[in-house]
Design a protein around this motif. Structure first.
Motif, short mmCIF file in Angstrom:
data_model
loop_
_atom_site.label_atom_id
_atom_site.label_comp_id
_atom_site.label_asym_id
_atom_site.label_seq_id
_atom_site.Cartn_x
_atom_site.Cartn_y
_atom_site.Cartn_z
N SER A 1 0.84 -1.20 0.00
CA SER A 1 0.00 0.00 0.00
C SER A 1 0.88 1.25 0.00
N ILE A 2 0.28 2.34 -0.40
CA ILE A 2 0.95 3.64 -0.30
C ILE A 2 0.02 4.57 0.47
N PRO A 3 0.57 5.47 1.27
CA PRO A 3 -0.27 6.28 2.16
C PRO A 3 -1.07 7.34 1.44
N TYR A 4 -2.13 7.78 2.10
CA TYR A 4 -2.99 8.84 1.58
C TYR A 4 -2.20 10.10 1.29
N LEU B 1 5.17 9.49 -10.90
CA LEU B 1 4.98 8.53 -9.83
C LEU B 1 5.08 7.13 -10.40
N ASP B 2 6.01 6.35 -9.88
CA ASP B 2 6.22 4.97 -10.34
C ASP B 2 6.07 4.02 -9.15
N ILE B 3 5.00 3.21 -9.17
CA ILE B 3 4.77 2.22 -8.11
C ILE B 3 4.71 0.81 -8.70
N SER B 4 5.27 0.64 -9.89
CA SER B 4 5.15 -0.63 -10.61
C SER B 4 5.84 -1.78 -9.87
N ILE C 1 0.39 -3.78 -4.55
CA ILE C 1 -0.63 -2.78 -4.23
C ILE C 1 -1.95 -3.12 -4.92
N GLY C 2 -3.02 -3.19 -4.14
CA GLY C 2 -4.32 -3.52 -4.70
C GLY C 2 -5.24 -2.31 -4.85
N VAL C 3 -5.06 -1.32 -3.99
CA VAL C 3 -5.94 -0.14 -4.00
C VAL C 3 -5.10 1.12 -3.86
N LEU C 4 -5.37 2.08 -4.73
CA LEU C 4 -4.68 3.37 -4.64
C LEU C 4 -5.53 4.34 -3.82
N PRO C 5 -4.89 5.18 -3.00
CA PRO C 5 -5.68 6.17 -2.25
C PRO C 5 -6.36 7.15 -3.19
N GLU C 6 -7.58 7.50 -2.85
CA GLU C 6 -8.36 8.40 -3.70
C GLU C 6 -7.71 9.77 -3.81
N ALA D 1 2.12 1.70 -12.96
CA ALA D 1 1.63 0.83 -11.91
C ALA D 1 1.51 -0.62 -12.36
N GLU D 2 2.12 -0.97 -13.49
CA GLU D 2 2.03 -2.35 -13.95
C GLU D 2 2.72 -3.29 -12.96
N GLY D 3 2.29 -4.53 -12.98
CA GLY D 3 2.88 -5.51 -12.07
C GLY D 3 2.30 -5.48 -10.67
N ASN D 4 1.14 -4.83 -10.51
CA ASN D 4 0.43 -4.80 -9.23
C ASN D 4 -0.94 -5.48 -9.39
N PRO D 5 -1.49 -6.07 -8.34
CA PRO D 5 -2.84 -6.66 -8.42
C PRO D 5 -3.92 -5.60 -8.19
N LEU D 6 -3.87 -4.53 -8.94
CA LEU D 6 -4.77 -3.40 -8.73
C LEU D 6 -6.23 -3.75 -9.06
N VAL D 7 -7.11 -3.33 -8.17
CA VAL D 7 -8.55 -3.43 -8.42
C VAL D 7 -9.19 -2.05 -8.42
N SER D 8 -8.53 -1.09 -7.80
CA SER D 8 -9.03 0.28 -7.79
C SER D 8 -7.85 1.27 -7.87
N PRO D 9 -7.68 1.89 -9.04
CA PRO D 9 -8.45 1.70 -10.26
C PRO D 9 -8.05 0.40 -10.97
N PRO D 10 -8.94 -0.12 -11.80
CA PRO D 10 -8.58 -1.34 -12.55
C PRO D 10 -7.48 -1.06 -13.57
N MET D 11 -6.79 -2.11 -13.97
CA MET D 11 -5.63 -1.94 -14.85
C MET D 11 -6.01 -1.32 -16.20
N GLU D 12 -7.23 -1.56 -16.66
CA GLU D 12 -7.61 -0.95 -17.95
C GLU D 12 -7.64 0.57 -17.86
N VAL D 13 -7.93 1.10 -16.68
CA VAL D 13 -7.89 2.55 -16.48
C VAL D 13 -6.43 3.01 -16.39
N VAL D 14 -5.61 2.26 -15.66
CA VAL D 14 -4.19 2.62 -15.52
C VAL D 14 -3.50 2.68 -16.87
#
Length: 345
Positions: free
Chosen positions: A196-199, A210-213, A217-222, A235-248
């Motif tokens: 995770s990364i902090p708010y 910003l590179d978090i690849s 990390i599953g969820v990015l802070p709003e 942000a590739e290489g993360n199990p992101l669900v929010s936002p989904p990878m298609e948005v990234v």
């Protein structure tokens, strides 16, 4: 004639600059010779690409005016404590060595603007390093064994570039919002350690990259939706669900818009819930002690099927101190309990 004077001036400046720069790089040195010059006039010392295992304390202590010290690509296992004497040092490059720690005295190099410790074996940084190196603009520490960054990192208020990729970071320090000049943040390739990364990352008002690849990390802070200057985001290489990878994959603008909408939606839902609860409390008579008001509410709720028909309001419920005052009065709490009749035993 004027051109000739200019040429002479350039030669003099070049000669002076060469006298102040000492280049001993790429000479396969195992140890440092005792140079037959006054080291206090040296402003740049290049010892890179040698086989040095140590730097003598006495040598460093005499580099009183050095502004650039380059000792990258050696076999150094430690830095001399006398490095704290380099009060004019602005650039220090110790990358590509075998350092497991930095001396605490490095905090005394308060003029330092660039610190490169890439490709070492650092497990931690001095805890208070950020409280002292407030002029630091670039901090590169990739390819080490860092599990955490000290809290004091968030006090490097001049910092523009922070590179902490290829470590074992579990988290980022609190207070990152203090880094108001930070433009580039790279915490990629901490792999399974960083989840995770902090708010506060979303409060870095100057952030453009910003590179978090390649983390976990599953969820990015709003709050990242507030990074109006963000131009590059990975942000590739993360199990992101929010936002989904298609948005990234659509880029920084799409990510920012997605998170901004999510933030707005969350705020509106929160406001609606608050309003709903206020309404319910009003229905239950919490904001009024009037019996007539309670009776009218009770009749309405009975009609709506929300309360049992035989419900009766409890006197004093809107002012519970009347009831609690009797229940927890000093006489009741501290009076001795009546003894039981021994004949009943």
């Amino acid at each position: 004639m004027g051109i000739q004077v200019k040429s002479c001036s350039t030669k003099e400046e070049l000669k002076k600059e060469m006298a102040h720069n000492l280049d001993l790089s790429g000479m396969s040195l195992d140890s440092l010779p005792n140079p037959p010059i006054n080291l206090s006039i040296i402003t740049k010392l290049d010892l890179s690409n040698n086989n040095l295992e140590s730097i003598p304390e006495s040598l460093t202590a005499r580099l009183l005016n050095v502004a650039v010290l380059d000792v990258r690509s050696n076999q150094l296992k430690s830095l001399p404590n006398s490095i704290g004497c380099l009060s004019k040092l602005k650039v220090l490059n110790v990358s590509g060595n075998l350092l497991e720690s930095l001396p605490k005295t490095i905090e005394d190099c308060r003029a330092l603007e660039e610190l490169n410790v890439n490709f070492n074996k650092l497990a931690k940084l001095p805890d208070t390093i950020g409280f002292e190196l407030t002029n630091l603009k670039r901090l590169s520490m990739n390819s080490n064994k860092l599990a955490f960054l000290p809290y004091s990192t968030s006090h490097m208020t001049s910092l523009k570039h922070l590179d902490a990729r290829l470590n074992s970071l579990r988290s980022l320090p609190d207070g990152l919002e203090n880094l108001i000049r930070l433009e580039t943040l790279n915490v990629s390739q901490n792999f399974q350690f960083l989840s995770s990364i902090p708010y506060s990352v979303g409060l870095l008002i100057s952030l453009t990259e910003l590179d978090i690849s390649y983390n976990r990390i599953g969820v990015l802070p709003e709050s990242i939706g507030c990074l109006t200057k963000l131009r590059k985001f990975r942000a590739e290489g993360n199990p992101l669900v929010s936002p989904p990878m298609e948005v990234v994959q659509e880029g920084a603008d799409a990510v920012r818009e997605y998170l901004s909408v999510k933030m707005s939606t969350a705020n509106s839902i929160g406001a609606k819930k608050k309003k709903t609860w206020v309404g319910k409390l009003a229905k239950l008579g919490t904001f009024s002690s009037s019996r007539m008001h309670s009776r009218s509410i009770r009749e309405k709720d009975e009609h709506d099927g929300l309360m049992m028909p035989d419900y009766r309001p409890i006197e004093g419920l809107a002012t519970p101190t009347r009831y609690l005052g009797r229940l927890f009065s000093p006489r009741r709490l501290f009076s001795p309990s009546p003894r039981r009749d021994s004949s009943r035993k």
